[in-house]
Design a protein around this motif. Structure first.
Motif, PDB file in Angstrom:
ATOM      1  N   GLY A  18       1.519   6.322 -10.925  1.00 29.43           N
ATOM      2  CA  GLY A  18       0.147   6.284 -11.420  1.00 29.43           C
ATOM      3  C   GLY A  18      -0.759   7.243 -10.668  1.00 29.43           C
ATOM      4  N   THR A  19      -0.483   7.441  -9.382  1.00 28.12           N
ATOM      5  CA  THR A  19      -1.318   8.339  -8.576  1.00 28.12           C
ATOM      6  C   THR A  19      -1.217   9.770  -9.100  1.00 28.12           C
ATOM      7  N   LEU A  60      -3.214  10.240 -12.244  1.00 26.54           N
ATOM      8  CA  LEU A  60      -4.648  10.451 -11.982  1.00 26.54           C
ATOM      9  C   LEU A  60      -4.909  11.870 -11.487  1.00 26.54           C
ATOM     10  N   PHE A 115      -7.618  -0.011  -5.815  1.00 25.30           N
ATOM     11  CA  PHE A 115      -6.542   0.408  -4.923  1.00 25.30           C
ATOM     12  C   PHE A 115      -6.832   1.856  -4.499  1.00 25.30           C
ATOM     13  N   ALA A 128      -5.397   4.554  -4.281  1.00 26.25           N
ATOM     14  CA  ALA A 128      -4.876   5.714  -5.028  1.00 26.25           C
ATOM     15  C   ALA A 128      -5.937   6.347  -5.917  1.00 26.25           C
ATOM     16  N   SER A 129      -6.855   5.532  -6.454  1.00 21.84           N
ATOM     17  CA  SER A 129      -7.895   6.092  -7.338  1.00 21.84           C
ATOM     18  C   SER A 129      -8.710   7.137  -6.575  1.00 21.84           C
ATOM     19  N   LYS A 159       3.330  -4.098 -11.192  1.00 19.04           N
ATOM     20  CA  LYS A 159       2.541  -4.004 -12.428  1.00 19.04           C
ATOM     21  C   LYS A 159       3.152  -4.852 -13.544  1.00 19.04           C
ATOM     22  N   GLY A 168       6.568   4.789 -11.505  1.00 20.71           N
ATOM     23  CA  GLY A 168       6.358   5.580 -12.707  1.00 20.71           C
ATOM     24  C   GLY A 168       4.915   5.491 -13.147  1.00 20.71           C
ATOM     25  N   TRP A 219      -8.283  -5.800  -2.610  1.00 22.41           N
ATOM     26  CA  TRP A 219      -8.387  -4.451  -2.042  1.00 22.41           C
ATOM     27  C   TRP A 219      -9.557  -4.360  -1.058  1.00 22.41           C
TER      28      TRP A 219
HETATM   29  C1  LIG Z   1      -6.073   0.776  -9.823  1.00 23.13           C
HETATM   30  C2  LIG Z   1      -4.846   1.535  -9.421  1.00 23.13           C
HETATM   31  N1  LIG Z   1      -4.874   2.868  -9.499  1.00 23.13           N
HETATM   32  C3  LIG Z   1      -3.806   3.610  -9.186  1.00 23.13           C
HETATM   33  C4  LIG Z   1      -2.632   3.020  -8.773  1.00 23.13           C
HETATM   34  C5  LIG Z   1      -1.515   3.912  -8.349  1.00 23.13           C
HETATM   35  O1  LIG Z   1      -0.335   3.745  -9.053  1.00 23.13           O
HETATM   36  P1  LIG Z   1       1.051   4.087  -8.359  1.00 23.13           P
HETATM   37  O2  LIG Z   1       1.307   3.070  -7.306  1.00 23.13           O
HETATM   38  O3  LIG Z   1       2.025   3.999  -9.494  1.00 23.13           O
HETATM   39  O4  LIG Z   1       0.948   5.465  -7.817  1.00 23.13           O
HETATM   40  C6  LIG Z   1      -2.557   1.621  -8.675  1.00 23.13           C
HETATM   41  C7  LIG Z   1      -1.375   0.859  -8.263  1.00 23.13           C
HETATM   42  O5  LIG Z   1      -0.473   1.061  -7.664  1.00 23.13           O
HETATM   43  C8  LIG Z   1      -3.699   0.858  -8.990  1.00 23.13           C
HETATM   44  O6  LIG Z   1      -3.693  -0.472  -8.880  1.00 23.13           O
END
Ligand SMILES: Cc1ncc(COP(=O)(O)O)c(C=O)c1O
Length: 379
Positions: A55-56, A59, A81, A83-84, A198, A205, A324
């Motif tokens: 997910g990162t 973004l 989280f 990563a955003s 998730k 992924g 968080w």
């Molecule tokens: C709100 C949010 N954004 C981004 C991510 C990033 O996703 P990933 O862990 O797949 O990189 C996550 C979770 O992991 C998340 O909860």
């Protein structure tokens, strides 16, 4: 220990992964990648979907598609989280943090609107500028925290007025609907995560979705090293090796086939918890507004005894985790602009904890969670 939120491998995962292994198509090409993208887009009723490693990275690419550049500001909520915020930093831009609403825990749209009105202006070329720093604000990333969603009609109207493209971080909100439309398909681009915790998982992924086919085409290009054609090694810009491999896409196809039942389970669990925890101690819940069907991703309660209850649950076989930490409390974001009146983020963080809600949780486990929480308040 009753786990918090585990992957649920209950469908054709073994069969599809075996097909990859038997055929040798385990890497970045193979039919499951295309199938996963097509079926995901169909499920969400969106023009296109591009799968990525997490997910990162979704973004990170989406921000580039929206034209975010070094030194820009990107508006986002203070609670999410990390990563955003990190995805914004990878570009050399800075998160501009907005406090959250005390009931829904989503970005506070009153604060957002008054900040835009008093602290920002559209210049002659319709670029939004933060007046005090003279920095360009190039996008807004809305995060659907815990699978809930804010008043998107209002948010989209505000962003339209201020010429801000909208990126939906829907990592936690797969299956959530706003007035019948899927989270992730309301703004310009939506991003999802299939991390292990998730609602559906490919181990690791992610997915980028958009109604705009130009964004989809460019997302594919950027995530596959910006290679012009499949034969020669001509890359026309700095791209990324972010594509999801076939084995994980195979898991994704199998998980997607079960998504409706996963959603039913999350929603049933949330209903059970709300019914059975109401009135116990000072327990409170996240508000889900009319018109929103939350996927109830990670069931979270609030209580003034958060730390004691958290410790008690973890010591008594019920896994529990805090919410968080707000971005403004993390060292790398503590100097960022943080728009707030009374720091609701800190208040929610100090009172919220998540409790077990795997999609295959047993009824007996749900009852144990309730009885353990009751026993904490009866001590
Ligand atoms: C709100 C949010 N954004 C981004 C991510 C990033 O996703 P990933 O862990 O797949 O990189 C996550 C979770 O992991 C998340 O909860």
């Amino acid at each position: 220990m009753i786990p918090l939120s585990l992957p649920n491998i209950a469908g054709k995962e073994w069969e599809y992964v075996k097909q990859c292994l038997d055929s040798g198509w385990i890497s970045s090409a193979g039919s499951f990648v295309d199938r996963f993208e097509v079926e995901f887009a169909k499920y969400l009723e969106v023009e296109g979907a591009i799968s990525v490693v997490n997910g990162t990275s979704a973004l990170h690419i989406a921000l580039q598609l929206l034209g975010v550049e070094k030194n820009d500001l990107v508006i986002m909520p203070n609670v999410t989280f990390v990563a955003s915020a990190n995805a914004i930093s990878y570009i050399g831009a800075s998160p501009l943090l907005i406090d959250i609403d005390q009931h829904s825990w989503q970005m506070d749209l009153d604060l957002l609107e008054s900040f835009l009105l008093t602290d920002c202006k559209l210049d002659s070329s319709n670029t939004l500028v933060h007046m005090k720093t003279s920095r360009k604000i190039s996008a807004l990333m809305i995060v659907h925290v815990q699978g809930n969603i804010c008043d998107m009609d209002r948010l989209l109207a505000i962003c339209n007025e201020y010429k801000l493209p909208v990126l939906e971080d829907a990592a936690e909100a797969l299956g959530t609907k706003y007035k019948g439309q899927n989270a992730g398909t309301l703004g310009d681009i939506g991003c999802f995560s299939f991390n292990g915790n998730k609602i559906m998982s490919t181990g690791g992924g992610g997915m980028i979705v958009s109604q705009n086919s130009e964004h989809i085409k460019r997302a594919k290009h950027l995530t596959t090293t910006a290679k012009r054609d499949s034969l020669t090694y001509f890359h026309d810009e700095v791209g990324y090796n972010y594509r999801l491999v076939n084995v994980l896409a195979a898991l994704g196809v199998a998980q997607l086939e079960q998504l409706d039942s996963f959603l039913d389970s999350k929603i049933d669990t949330a209903r059970f918890y709300r019914d059975n925890l109401k009135g116990i101690g000072d327990i409170g819940f996240q508000l889900v507004q009319d018109g929103v069907e939350s996927n109830e991703w990670l069931f979270t309660i609030t209580t003034s005894s958060m730390q004691d209850l958290l410790d008690y649950l973890n010591a008594n076989g019920v896994m529990s985790r805090p919410f968080w930490i707000p971005m403004n409390q993390l060292p790398m974001y503590s100097d960022n602009i943080y728009v707030n009146k009374s720091d609701i983020s800190a208040r929610i963080h100090s009172t919220a904890l998540s409790i077990p809600c795997s999609t295959n949780i047993l009824q007996s486990d749900l009852e144990k969670v309730i009885s353990t929480i009751k026993s904490f308040y009866e001590r």
